[in-house]
Design a protein around this motif. Structure first.
Motif, PDB file in Angstrom:
ATOM      1  N   GLY A 193       0.838  -1.281   0.017  1.00 41.99           N
ATOM      2  CA  GLY A 193       0.091  -0.094   0.103  1.00 41.99           C
ATOM      3  C   GLY A 193       0.796   1.197  -0.065  1.00 41.99           C
ATOM      4  N   TYR A 194       1.998   1.375   0.834  1.00 41.34           N
ATOM      5  CA  TYR A 194       2.823   2.270   0.757  1.00 41.34           C
ATOM      6  C   TYR A 194       3.471   2.424  -0.711  1.00 41.34           C
ATOM      7  CZ  TYR A 194       2.374   2.165   5.912  1.00 41.34           C
ATOM      8  OH  TYR A 194       1.791   2.325   7.283  1.00 41.34           O
ATOM      9  N   ILE A 195       4.044   1.558  -1.230  1.00 41.17           N
ATOM     10  CA  ILE A 195       4.604   1.595  -2.343  1.00 41.17           C
ATOM     11  C   ILE A 195       3.707   2.084  -3.505  1.00 41.17           C
ATOM     12  CG2 ILE A 195       5.615   0.038  -4.293  1.00 41.17           C
ATOM     13  CD1 ILE A 195       6.831  -1.501  -1.945  1.00 41.17           C
ATOM     14  N   GLY A 196       2.591   1.660  -3.528  1.00 36.54           N
ATOM     15  CA  GLY A 196       1.578   2.105  -4.656  1.00 36.54           C
ATOM     16  C   GLY A 196       1.210   3.628  -4.268  1.00 36.54           C
ATOM     17  N   LEU A 197       0.939   4.214  -3.168  1.00 35.99           N
ATOM     18  CA  LEU A 197       0.949   5.526  -2.928  1.00 35.99           C
ATOM     19  C   LEU A 197       2.264   6.308  -3.326  1.00 35.99           C
ATOM     20  CD1 LEU A 197      -1.139   6.271   0.285  1.00 35.99           C
ATOM     21  CD2 LEU A 197      -1.889   6.910  -2.135  1.00 35.99           C
ATOM     22  N   GLY A 198       3.462   5.567  -3.044  1.00 30.89           N
ATOM     23  CA  GLY A 198       4.437   6.370  -3.251  1.00 30.89           C
ATOM     24  C   GLY A 198       4.813   6.406  -4.931  1.00 30.89           C
ATOM     25  N   LEU A 199       4.271   5.530  -5.585  1.00 29.66           N
ATOM     26  CA  LEU A 199       4.210   5.616  -7.108  1.00 29.66           C
ATOM     27  C   LEU A 199       3.288   6.783  -7.669  1.00 29.66           C
ATOM     28  CD1 LEU A 199       4.212   1.701  -8.040  1.00 29.66           C
ATOM     29  CD2 LEU A 199       6.205   3.151  -8.177  1.00 29.66           C
ATOM     30  N   VAL A 200       2.363   6.951  -7.091  1.00 28.08           N
ATOM     31  CA  VAL A 200       1.558   8.237  -7.123  1.00 28.08           C
ATOM     32  C   VAL A 200       2.398   9.437  -7.223  1.00 28.08           C
ATOM     33  CG1 VAL A 200      -0.421   9.456  -7.028  1.00 28.08           C
ATOM     34  CG2 VAL A 200      -0.518   7.068  -6.814  1.00 28.08           C
ATOM     35  N   GLY A 201       3.085   9.738  -5.720  1.00 31.63           N
ATOM     36  CA  GLY A 201       3.778  10.892  -5.878  1.00 31.63           C
ATOM     37  C   GLY A 201       5.050  10.821  -6.677  1.00 31.63           C
ATOM     38  N   LEU A 202       5.389   9.633  -6.990  1.00 30.43           N
ATOM     39  CA  LEU A 202       6.648   9.660  -7.608  1.00 30.43           C
ATOM     40  C   LEU A 202       6.290  10.200  -9.203  1.00 30.43           C
ATOM     41  CD1 LEU A 202       9.504   8.343  -7.463  1.00 30.43           C
ATOM     42  CD2 LEU A 202       8.608   6.465  -8.735  1.00 30.43           C
ATOM     43  N   ALA A 203       5.183   9.793  -9.652  1.00 29.81           N
ATOM     44  CA  ALA A 203       5.059  10.282 -10.963  1.00 29.81           C
ATOM     45  C   ALA A 203       4.893  11.820 -11.039  1.00 29.81           C
ATOM     46  CB  ALA A 203       3.587   9.592 -11.544  1.00 29.81           C
ATOM     47  N   GLY A 204       4.316  12.527 -10.136  1.00 28.10           N
ATOM     48  CA  GLY A 204       3.993  13.707 -10.328  1.00 28.10           C
ATOM     49  C   GLY A 204       5.354  14.598 -10.104  1.00 28.10           C
ATOM     50  N   GLY A 205       6.605  13.988  -9.005  1.00 29.30           N
ATOM     51  CA  GLY A 205       7.439  14.447  -8.942  1.00 29.30           C
ATOM     52  C   GLY A 205       8.511  14.544 -10.008  1.00 29.30           C
ATOM     53  N   ILE A 206       8.309  13.613 -10.902  1.00 36.76           N
ATOM     54  CA  ILE A 206       9.237  13.511 -11.909  1.00 36.76           C
ATOM     55  C   ILE A 206       8.653  14.331 -13.059  1.00 36.76           C
ATOM     56  CG2 ILE A 206       9.692  11.927 -14.063  1.00 36.76           C
ATOM     57  CD1 ILE A 206       9.705   9.551 -12.348  1.00 36.76           C
ATOM     58  N   ALA A 207       7.469  14.511 -13.196  1.00 38.18           N
ATOM     59  CA  ALA A 207       6.837  15.576 -14.044  1.00 38.18           C
ATOM     60  C   ALA A 207       7.235  16.925 -13.721  1.00 38.18           C
ATOM     61  CB  ALA A 207       5.374  15.616 -14.099  1.00 38.18           C
ATOM     62  N   LEU A 208       7.210  17.069 -12.471  1.00 40.26           N
ATOM     63  CA  LEU A 208       7.657  18.639 -12.087  1.00 40.26           C
ATOM     64  C   LEU A 208       8.973  18.843 -12.027  1.00 40.26           C
ATOM     65  CD1 LEU A 208       7.040  21.314 -10.684  1.00 40.26           C
ATOM     66  CD2 LEU A 208       7.111  20.229  -8.492  1.00 40.26           C
ATOM     67  N   GLY A 209       9.943  17.815 -11.595  1.00 44.79           N
ATOM     68  CA  GLY A 209      11.114  17.938 -11.755  1.00 44.79           C
ATOM     69  C   GLY A 209      11.930  17.938 -13.158  1.00 44.79           C
ATOM     70  N   THR A 210      11.157  17.639 -14.185  1.00 49.90           N
ATOM     71  CA  THR A 210      11.502  17.724 -15.509  1.00 49.90           C
ATOM     72  C   THR A 210      11.396  19.133 -15.864  1.00 49.90           C
ATOM     73  OG1 THR A 210      10.801  15.411 -16.052  1.00 49.90           O
ATOM     74  CG2 THR A 210      11.068  16.941 -17.949  1.00 49.90           C
ATOM     75  N   VAL A 211      10.170  19.724 -15.568  1.00 52.62           N
ATOM     76  CA  VAL A 211       9.893  21.193 -15.733  1.00 52.62           C
ATOM     77  C   VAL A 211      11.069  22.019 -15.065  1.00 52.62           C
ATOM     78  CG1 VAL A 211       8.500  23.203 -15.454  1.00 52.62           C
ATOM     79  CG2 VAL A 211       7.599  20.792 -16.093  1.00 52.62           C
ATOM     80  N   ILE A 212      11.398  21.744 -13.930  1.00 51.28           N
ATOM     81  CA  ILE A 212      12.385  22.394 -13.197  1.00 51.28           C
ATOM     82  C   ILE A 212      13.742  22.353 -13.917  1.00 51.28           C
ATOM     83  CG2 ILE A 212      13.772  22.903 -10.994  1.00 51.28           C
ATOM     84  CD1 ILE A 212      11.187  21.782  -9.500  1.00 51.28           C
ATOM     85  N   PHE A 213      14.121  20.994 -14.255  1.00 54.77           N
ATOM     86  CA  PHE A 213      15.538  20.612 -14.819  1.00 54.77           C
ATOM     87  C   PHE A 213      15.544  21.711 -16.307  1.00 54.77           C
ATOM     88  CE2 PHE A 213      17.830  18.143 -17.752  1.00 54.77           C
ATOM     89  CZ  PHE A 213      19.035  17.834 -16.900  1.00 54.77           C
TER      90      PHE A 213
END
Length: 240
Positions: A193-213
Motif C-alpha cells: 500500500g505504501y509503495i502504491g501511493l509512493g508511485l503516485v507521488g513519484l509520477a508527479g515528482g518526475i513531471a515537476l522535476g523535468t520542468v524544473i530541470f
C-alpha cells in the motif's frame, strides 16, 4: 493514514530532487520516512520507489549510457551490498537510525564545502572503491548514490552521458537490491500500500522535476536539500 500521506509526499519531493539534480531520492526519502515507518520498512519502500524512478529516467536517456564505466563498480557493489544487507537484518534499528544521522551530516557538509576542492581521478581503482562505498551506504542506509555521482562526474564530460549512466547505475542496483532484500525476508505484503501511493507521488515528482530541470538552476535546490539533511541528520544522531 498519516504514514501513507507521508509516503506520497516524500516520494513526490524525492523525485523532484532526483529528476532535477541527477541524484538525491534516497537521501530525501530516508531523511524523512523513518519518522513515520520503522527503519527497515522505510528502507524497503525507499529502495523500491528509487528503482522505479531511476528506471523511468534511464529509459529516457538510454542512448547516452556508458556501460564500460559501470562494469567494475557494479561488480564490487553487488558483493558489498549483499553482505551489508545480511548484516542489517542482525542490527538494532535504533543504532542504524543514529548512524544514518551521522552519514547525513557528513554527506551534507561534503557537498556544501568540499565538493569543488576534492577531485577524483577516473580510473579502475576509484571506480571499484566508489562501487564498494556505494554498496555499504545503500545496504545500510538506502542512499548509495553520492560515491557513484563523484566517480561519474570525474569520468564524464557530457552532461547527458553523466545523467544517463548514473540513472542506469541506480536502476541496475535498484533491481538487485530488491532481489536481495526479498531473499532476506524484508519485503512484506503490508508494504504494498505504501509503495502504491509512493508511485503516485513519484509520477508527479518526475513531471515537476523535468520542468524544473529545463527552466531553473538546481544550485539553490541542492543548497536547501543539504541544509535540511544536516538538520535531520543531527536529529537522528542525537537519538531523537
Amino acid at each position: 493514514m498519516g504514514s501513507y500521506l507521508c509516503v506520497l509526499a516524500v516520494a513526490f519531493l524525492g523525485a523532484v530532487v532526483q529528476t532535477t539534480t541527477g541524484f538525491g531520492f534516497g537521501i530525501v526519502v530516508m531523511a524523512i520516512l523513518p519518522f513515520f515507518l520503522p527503519y527497515t520498512p522505510a528502507l524497503v519502500v525507499s529502495s523500491t520507489l528509487s528503482f522505479v524512478q531511476a528506471t523511468v529516467v534511464c529509459l529516457r536517456y538510454r542512448k547516452h549510457i556508458s556501460f564500460k564505466l559501470m562494469l567494475l563498480p557494479l561488480c564490487v557493489y553487488f558483493v558489498v551490498f549483499a553482505v551489508c544487507t545480511r548484516l542489517l537484518t542482525m542490527t538494532p534499528a535504533d543504532s542504524m537510525r543514529q548512524a544514518l544521522g551521522v552519514i547525513l551530516v557528513v554527506l551534507s557538509l561534503y557537498f556544501l564545502f568540499f565538493q569543488k576542492r576534492i577531485k577524483l581521478r577516473a580510473n579502475r581503482v576509484v571506480g571499484m572503491a566508489a562501487g564498494g562505498v556505494s554498496g555499504v551506504l545503500s545496504g545500510f542506509f538506502g542512499m548509495g548514490g553520492p560515491p557513484m555521482v563523484l566517480y561519474l562526474m570525474a569520468a564524464t564530460e557530457d552532461t547527458l552521458v553523466y545523467m544517463a549512466t548514473i540513472q542506469f547505475q541506480f536502476a541496475s542496483t535498484g533491481a538487485y537490491n530488491l532481489v536481495v532484500r526479498a531473499l532476506n525476508g524484508m519485503i512484506t505484503p503490508d508494504l504494498f500500500g505504501y509503495i502504491g501511493l509512493g508511485l503516485v507521488g513519484l509520477a508527479g515528482g518526475i513531471a515537476l522535476g523535468t520542468v524544473i530541470f529545463r527552466h531553473l538552476s538546481a544550485r539553490n535546490l541542492k543548497l536547501c536539500v543539504y541544509i535540511f539533511m544536516i538538520v535531520v541528520g543531527i536529529w537522528f544522531a542525537l537519538g531523537n
